[in-house]
Motif scaffolding. Sequence first.
Motif, PDB file in Angstrom:
ATOM      1  N   TRP A   1       0.720  -1.336   0.074  1.00 60.91           N
ATOM      2  CA  TRP A   1       0.064  -0.025   0.103  1.00 60.91           C
ATOM      3  C   TRP A   1       0.952   1.173   0.079  1.00 60.91           C
ATOM      4  CZ3 TRP A   1      -5.109  -0.275  -0.241  1.00 60.91           C
ATOM      5  CH2 TRP A   1      -5.842  -1.435   0.089  1.00 60.91           C
ATOM      6  N   SER A   2       0.869   2.174  -0.897  1.00 60.89           N
ATOM      7  CA  SER A   2       1.507   3.175  -1.043  1.00 60.89           C
ATOM      8  C   SER A   2       0.551   4.529  -0.978  1.00 60.89           C
ATOM      9  CB  SER A   2       2.259   3.303  -2.537  1.00 60.89           C
ATOM     10  OG  SER A   2       3.122   2.191  -2.689  1.00 60.89           O
ATOM     11  N   LEU A   3       0.981   5.458  -0.008  1.00 63.70           N
ATOM     12  CA  LEU A   3       0.024   6.553   0.031  1.00 63.70           C
ATOM     13  C   LEU A   3       1.006   7.907  -0.207  1.00 63.70           C
ATOM     14  CD1 LEU A   3      -0.892   5.573   3.787  1.00 63.70           C
ATOM     15  CD2 LEU A   3      -2.009   4.797   1.516  1.00 63.70           C
ATOM     16  N   SER A   4       0.280   8.885  -0.723  1.00 61.09           N
ATOM     17  CA  SER A   4       0.686  10.296  -0.947  1.00 61.09           C
ATOM     18  C   SER A   4      -0.226  11.297  -0.650  1.00 61.09           C
ATOM     19  CB  SER A   4       1.348  10.417  -2.202  1.00 61.09           C
ATOM     20  OG  SER A   4       0.601  10.014  -3.319  1.00 61.09           O
ATOM     21  N   PRO A   5       0.063  12.378  -0.065  1.00 64.25           N
ATOM     22  CA  PRO A   5      -0.976  13.374   0.040  1.00 64.25           C
ATOM     23  C   PRO A   5      -1.139  13.996  -1.228  1.00 64.25           C
ATOM     24  CG  PRO A   5       1.235  13.949   1.019  1.00 64.25           C
ATOM     25  CD  PRO A   5       1.343  12.691   0.478  1.00 64.25           C
ATOM     26  N   ASN A   6      -2.470  14.569  -1.242  1.00 66.29           N
ATOM     27  CA  ASN A   6      -2.922  15.404  -2.627  1.00 66.29           C
ATOM     28  C   ASN A   6      -3.915  16.251  -1.921  1.00 66.29           C
ATOM     29  OD1 ASN A   6      -3.912  16.243  -5.063  1.00 66.29           O
ATOM     30  ND2 ASN A   6      -4.362  14.293  -5.602  1.00 66.29           N
ATOM     31  N   ASN A   7      -3.374  17.485  -1.555  1.00 63.24           N
ATOM     32  CA  ASN A   7      -4.269  18.466  -0.939  1.00 63.24           C
ATOM     33  C   ASN A   7      -5.151  17.931   0.235  1.00 63.24           C
ATOM     34  OD1 ASN A   7      -3.699  20.537  -2.833  1.00 63.24           O
ATOM     35  ND2 ASN A   7      -4.792  19.688  -4.334  1.00 63.24           N
ATOM     36  N   ASP A   8      -6.318  17.889   0.288  1.00 63.19           N
ATOM     37  CA  ASP A   8      -7.089  17.516   1.372  1.00 63.19           C
ATOM     38  C   ASP A   8      -7.242  16.005   1.297  1.00 63.19           C
ATOM     39  OD1 ASP A   8      -7.138  19.897   2.625  1.00 63.19           O
ATOM     40  OD2 ASP A   8      -9.202  20.262   1.725  1.00 63.19           O
ATOM     41  N   GLN A   9      -6.711  15.314   0.316  1.00 62.37           N
ATOM     42  CA  GLN A   9      -6.938  13.919  -0.094  1.00 62.37           C
ATOM     43  C   GLN A   9      -5.768  12.948   0.374  1.00 62.37           C
ATOM     44  OE1 GLN A   9      -9.168  12.874  -3.705  1.00 62.37           O
ATOM     45  NE2 GLN A   9      -9.596  15.055  -3.996  1.00 62.37           N
ATOM     46  N   THR A  10      -6.087  11.758  -0.076  1.00 62.93           N
ATOM     47  CA  THR A  10      -4.678  10.824   0.054  1.00 62.93           C
ATOM     48  C   THR A  10      -5.057   9.920  -1.223  1.00 62.93           C
ATOM     49  OG1 THR A  10      -5.036  10.815   2.547  1.00 62.93           O
ATOM     50  CG2 THR A  10      -3.762   8.984   1.419  1.00 62.93           C
ATOM     51  N   ASP A  11      -3.861   9.998  -2.081  1.00 60.26           N
ATOM     52  CA  ASP A  11      -3.887   9.135  -3.075  1.00 60.26           C
ATOM     53  C   ASP A  11      -3.401   7.711  -2.557  1.00 60.26           C
ATOM     54  OD1 ASP A  11      -4.759  11.043  -4.779  1.00 60.26           O
ATOM     55  OD2 ASP A  11      -2.643  11.772  -5.522  1.00 60.26           O
TER      56      ASP A  11
END
Length: 131
Positions: A84-94
């Motif tokens: 599982w890879s996570l990255s922030p994207n403004n108010d969301q999480t990709d």
Amino acid sequence: MTTFTSAISINKPINEVYNYLADFNNHQKLMPDSIQEWVSTTDEASFSIPNMAKLSLKIDNRAENQEIVIKPAAKPPFALELKWSLSPNNDQTDVVFTINAELSMMLKMLASGPLQKLADHETQSLKALLA
């Protein structure tokens, strides 16, 4: 290695998504209904896939708010890694869920569809649960 991926965006902060995925007890809710005999702790899970195999998995590595790597805890029918890879994207999480599997040509023909469906099912379940 054969790779299966599924990507989504979730309207939650990255730490909330990471904390959910970092606990293996939560992963049962991400699995298809066909999964049986689920037993888990924070770090390990075992379950059976009807007419296929019994798997034991463990969280091998946690990089806070970045990724969670899952590997077999017992010898699987084929080499396997889930990530599982996570990255922030403004108010969301990709979120990107990746399954890497060492499949023979025969297994590739049989398992490619179900493994891609599993990747898609897990990300869609995660999105629905954290909505």
